[in-house]
Write an enzyme that holds these catalytic residues in place. Structure first.
Site, PDB file in Angstrom:
ATOM      1  N   ASP A 158      48.495 132.539 -26.292  1.00 20.96           N
ATOM      2  CA  ASP A 158      48.792 132.354 -24.871  1.00 20.96           C
ATOM      3  C   ASP A 158      47.518 132.543 -24.063  1.00 20.96           C
ATOM      4  O   ASP A 158      47.144 133.662 -23.721  1.00 20.96           O
ATOM      5  CB  ASP A 158      49.874 133.352 -24.426  1.00 20.96           C
ATOM      6  CG  ASP A 158      50.241 133.189 -22.951  1.00 20.96           C
ATOM      7  OD1 ASP A 158      49.814 132.187 -22.336  1.00 20.96           O
ATOM      8  OD2 ASP A 158      50.963 134.073 -22.433  1.00 20.96           O
TER       9      ASP A 158
ATOM     10  N   LYS B 292      44.268 133.092 -18.181  1.00 20.17           N
ATOM     11  CA  LYS B 292      44.145 134.545 -18.170  1.00 20.17           C
ATOM     12  C   LYS B 292      42.662 134.937 -18.148  1.00 20.17           C
ATOM     13  O   LYS B 292      41.793 134.127 -18.447  1.00 20.17           O
ATOM     14  CB  LYS B 292      44.765 135.124 -19.447  1.00 20.17           C
ATOM     15  CG  LYS B 292      46.278 135.044 -19.513  1.00 20.17           C
ATOM     16  CD  LYS B 292      46.780 135.714 -20.795  1.00 20.17           C
ATOM     17  CE  LYS B 292      48.280 135.589 -20.956  1.00 20.17           C
ATOM     18  NZ  LYS B 292      49.045 136.363 -19.967  1.00 20.17           N
TER      19      LYS B 292
ATOM     20  N   ASP C 282      51.567 136.797 -29.268  1.00 18.02           N
ATOM     21  CA  ASP C 282      52.625 136.366 -28.354  1.00 18.02           C
ATOM     22  C   ASP C 282      53.745 135.606 -29.074  1.00 18.02           C
ATOM     23  O   ASP C 282      54.603 134.999 -28.447  1.00 18.02           O
ATOM     24  CB  ASP C 282      52.002 135.508 -27.241  1.00 18.02           C
ATOM     25  CG  ASP C 282      52.773 135.579 -25.938  1.00 18.02           C
ATOM     26  OD1 ASP C 282      53.559 136.516 -25.769  1.00 18.02           O
ATOM     27  OD2 ASP C 282      52.574 134.675 -25.105  1.00 18.02           O
TER      28      ASP C 282
ATOM     29  N   GLU D 213      55.033 130.956 -19.501  1.00 18.20           N
ATOM     30  CA  GLU D 213      55.410 129.909 -20.451  1.00 18.20           C
ATOM     31  C   GLU D 213      56.523 130.338 -21.400  1.00 18.20           C
ATOM     32  O   GLU D 213      57.266 129.488 -21.898  1.00 18.20           O
ATOM     33  CB  GLU D 213      54.174 129.471 -21.250  1.00 18.20           C
ATOM     34  CG  GLU D 213      53.822 130.315 -22.486  1.00 18.20           C
ATOM     35  CD  GLU D 213      53.467 131.755 -22.160  1.00 18.20           C
ATOM     36  OE1 GLU D 213      53.079 132.030 -21.008  1.00 18.20           O
ATOM     37  OE2 GLU D 213      53.596 132.631 -23.041  1.00 18.20           O
TER      38      GLU D 213
ATOM     39  N   ARG E 154      59.349 131.903 -20.970  1.00 18.38           N
ATOM     40  CA  ARG E 154      60.707 131.595 -20.510  1.00 18.38           C
ATOM     41  C   ARG E 154      61.016 130.102 -20.617  1.00 18.38           C
ATOM     42  O   ARG E 154      62.162 129.715 -20.751  1.00 18.38           O
ATOM     43  CB  ARG E 154      60.880 132.115 -19.078  1.00 18.38           C
ATOM     44  CG  ARG E 154      59.899 131.535 -18.116  1.00 18.38           C
ATOM     45  CD  ARG E 154      59.815 132.345 -16.827  1.00 18.38           C
ATOM     46  NE  ARG E 154      58.963 133.525 -16.976  1.00 18.38           N
ATOM     47  CZ  ARG E 154      58.782 134.430 -16.021  1.00 18.38           C
ATOM     48  NH1 ARG E 154      59.408 134.322 -14.867  1.00 18.38           N
ATOM     49  NH2 ARG E 154      57.998 135.468 -16.226  1.00 18.38           N
TER      50      ARG E 154
HETATM   51  N1  BES Z   1      52.711 136.740 -22.986  1.00 22.95           N
HETATM   52  C1  BES Z   1      52.660 137.154 -21.630  1.00 22.95           C
HETATM   53  C2  BES Z   1      53.245 138.551 -21.433  1.00 22.95           C
HETATM   54  C3  BES Z   1      52.446 139.670 -22.027  1.00 22.95           C
HETATM   55  C4  BES Z   1      51.441 140.273 -21.297  1.00 22.95           C
HETATM   56  C5  BES Z   1      52.738 140.146 -23.290  1.00 22.95           C
HETATM   57  C6  BES Z   1      50.721 141.305 -21.853  1.00 22.95           C
HETATM   58  C7  BES Z   1      52.016 141.193 -23.847  1.00 22.95           C
HETATM   59  C8  BES Z   1      51.008 141.769 -23.119  1.00 22.95           C
HETATM   60  C9  BES Z   1      53.445 136.184 -20.753  1.00 22.95           C
HETATM   61  O1  BES Z   1      53.470 134.864 -21.175  1.00 22.95           O
HETATM   62  C10 BES Z   1      52.811 136.203 -19.414  1.00 22.95           C
HETATM   63  O2  BES Z   1      51.709 135.732 -19.297  1.00 22.95           O
HETATM   64  N2  BES Z   1      53.518 136.743 -18.430  1.00 22.95           N
HETATM   65  C11 BES Z   1      53.047 136.820 -17.098  1.00 22.95           C
HETATM   66  C12 BES Z   1      54.119 136.250 -16.215  1.00 22.95           C
HETATM   67  C13 BES Z   1      53.670 135.961 -14.819  1.00 22.95           C
HETATM   68  C14 BES Z   1      52.673 134.832 -14.797  1.00 22.95           C
HETATM   69  C15 BES Z   1      54.896 135.589 -14.031  1.00 22.95           C
HETATM   70  C16 BES Z   1      52.788 138.282 -16.783  1.00 22.95           C
HETATM   71  O3  BES Z   1      53.537 139.140 -17.242  1.00 22.95           O
HETATM   72  O4  BES Z   1      51.811 138.567 -16.102  1.00 22.95           O
HETATM   73 ZN    ZN Z   2      53.200 134.575 -23.199  1.00 28.58          ZN
HETATM   74 MN    MN Z   3      51.783 133.762 -20.452  1.00 30.99          MN
END
Ligand code: BES
Ligand code: ZN
Ligand code: MN
Length: 501
Positions: A266, A273, A284, A345, A347
């Site tokens: 991811d 990111k 992920d 992504e 969801r």
């Molecule tokens: N895979 C990430 C969530 C995550 C973050 C898992 C850190 C493990 C450690 C997910 O896809 C994500 O990027 N979530 C975002 C959502 C936001 C953009 C609404 C998040 O949590 O910041």
């Molecule tokens: Zn993710």
């Molecule tokens: Mn993500």
């Protein structure tokens, strides 16, 4: 992954590289747990070692004592289990953690024997589970193959529990192997474990079970209308895959579907990111790995329940054809979603897979995903979250987790969730406010859970495991650094509970 054996050999006579003897902390200080069956000279030697070394019996304390008189094994490992309150039985999780710490510490020795710490069957069962879970070492990718090998064989001595059954050993071995595979998958580098490779590994691993596997590739996903997965995968040079694993035993009692998020890397997509934020993002896919490994374990154990696992596999990359904020995609079944942030992504791939799982109207659907950073903020690195459309199922999942030492905490889906997720250009947008991000993410998923024949929604629970899927700190108990295999045991325990109803 270790082979587990039960033996009636006396602890002093067992031929093994090491003999594990548990210590418990009492009001009189640390003492050898009952039922070790050691001769008096060995006991007095160990007692003086406890004194001389100022041992406490605390959980996690593992002390190696070589050359104990009258003991065949060249090494005794004293392992702390923590406090024992009065005469009440030890908490099974203390036993798992303590014995797991011992087998983990003894990596490099092929054969280890263990004295279970108590005379009740639950203590023996926990000893088997902890020993199996601790006997794990990462299979690295170093060019010099000097990695230390995990303990290969664990013999659990039945000192005090002669009637204990081999079925506990068999279950612990199968579940231990499934958790080990899950950890390996989570630890695998993202250039190696691509969606295509993940699907191949799952197909290979199901050989020898009666599980059937079907794999949808990009072409099949287009035909099937899986716009969520395809949108996420659009910026990647790797294909996407939707894998379905079915365990359908004859005489099955009930049915359950498991759905896993499988983002093999991811990057965030165009909403890229930061480098630090990307570092752990090869993990992920931990939800999909937990589903795959749970279904494998359930198949090996031949649980009398129909279980279908859905793995939504894709890589989220910012390539030239990547999806954009503002794009509108159609989820399986036709509902449209406005993309707001390409980093949300998980969801999107889960929406497609939940819609597909709903088409066979199972009794319950449980999804599992490293879905939000907010999950870690809320509950820290060791506790998972459960959100649901059904309080009974939510409680059942919490109880299943508790029974195996995977802590889960119930959280609510806000009442304004559906209204908040309305879009001006599509049926839905996939994001709500940042505050409570975990809760609104679950609210989005809930929209894609179908209805049962009764007309009410299929009972569904969502496990957000962003925290506990990965141990970023040092190893402890039976938990290694890196992928933890979290979720496998909860899903297996849940299937057992459904089968036992
Ligand atoms: N895979 C990430 C969530 C995550 C973050 C898992 C850190 C493990 C450690 C997910 O896809 C994500 O990027 N979530 C975002 C959502 C936001 C953009 C609404 C998040 O949590 O910041
Ligand atoms: Zn993710
Ligand atoms: Mn993500």
């Amino acid at each position: 992954m270790a082979e587990l054996r039960l033996s009636d050999t006396a602890s002093a006579d067992v031929e093994a590289g090491a003999l594990v003897v548990p210590l418990v902390r009492t009001s009189d200080g640390p003492v050898l747990a009952s039922g070790h069956g050691l001769p008096r000279s060995a006991v007095s030697h160990l007692r003086s070692a406890i004194d001389t070394l100022h041992l406490t019996g605390d959980l996690g304390e593992v002390t190696l004592v070589p050359g104990v008189p009258r003991v065949m094994a060249p090494l005794v490992a004293l392992t702390g289990l923590g406090a024992r309150r009065g005469r009440s039985p030890l908490d099974p999780e203390q036993v798992r953690l303590g014995l797991g710490a011992a087998t983990r510490r003894l990596a490099g020795r092929d054969h280890v024997a263990i004295c279970p710490p108590s005379d009740d069957p639950s203590g023996l069962r926990a000893a088997l589970e902890g020993a199996a879970l601790g006997a794990y070492a990462t299979t690295g990718y170093r060019s010099r193959h000097d990695d230390i090998r995990a303990v290969q064989t664990v013999t659990v001595l039945r000192c005090a529990t002669p009637e204990a059954s081999g079925s506990h050993a068999r279950r612990a071995e199968v579940v231990g192997a499934a958790v080990a595979l899950c950890r390996d998958l989570v630890n695998d580098p993202p250039n190696i474990l691509t969606p295509e490779r993940f699907a191949e590994v799952v197909t290979t691993e199901t050989r020898g079970t009666r599980t059937t596997v079907s794999v949808l590739d990009d072409q099949a996903l287009r035909t099937g209308g899986f716009g969520g997965i395809l949108g996420v995968s659009a910026g990647s040079s790797h294909g996407a895959r939707l894998v379905t694993m079915s365990h359908r035993p004859r005489g099955a009692r009930g049915s359950i579907a498991f759905v896993g998020k499988g983002i093999t890397f991811d990057s965030g997509g165009l909403c890229l990111k930061t480098p630090a934020g990307m570092l752990a993002m090869k993990t992920d896919m931990a939800g999909a790995a937990a589903v795959a490994c749970a279904v494998l374990a359930i198949a090996h154990l031949r649980l009398p329940i129909e279980v279908t696992g859905y793995l939504a596999l894709a890589e989220n990359m910012p390539g030239a054809s990547a999806q954009r904020p503002g794009d509108v995609v159609a989820i399986r079944g036709g509902r449209t979603v406005e993309i707001v942030d390409t980093d949300a992504e998980g969801r999107m791939v889960l929406a497609d897979a939940l819609a597909l799982a709903s088409e066979s109207t199972p009794e319950a659907i449980v999804d599992i995903a490293t879905l939000t950073g907010a999950q870690i903020t809320a509950l820290g690195p060791r506790i998972g979250a459960v959100l649901a459309n059904d309080e009974q199922l939510q409680a059942e999942v919490v109880a299943a987790g508790h029974s195996c030492g995977e802590r889960l905490w119930p959280l609510p889906i806000p009442d304004d969730s559906a209204a908040t997720l309305r879009s001006t250009v599509a049926d839905l947008r996939h994001m709500g406010p940042t505050d409570g991000g975990m809760l609104y993410a679950a609210g989005f998923l809930r929209e894609f859970v179908g209805t049962a024949a009764t007309g009410s929604p299929i009972p569904w629970a969502h496990l957000d495991i962003a925290g506990p899927a990965l141990n970023r700190d040092d190893a402890y108990g039976y938990v290694p650094k890196g992928g933890t295999g979290y979720g496998v045991r909860t899903l297996v325990a849940l299937a057992e509970r459904f089968a036992a109803r």
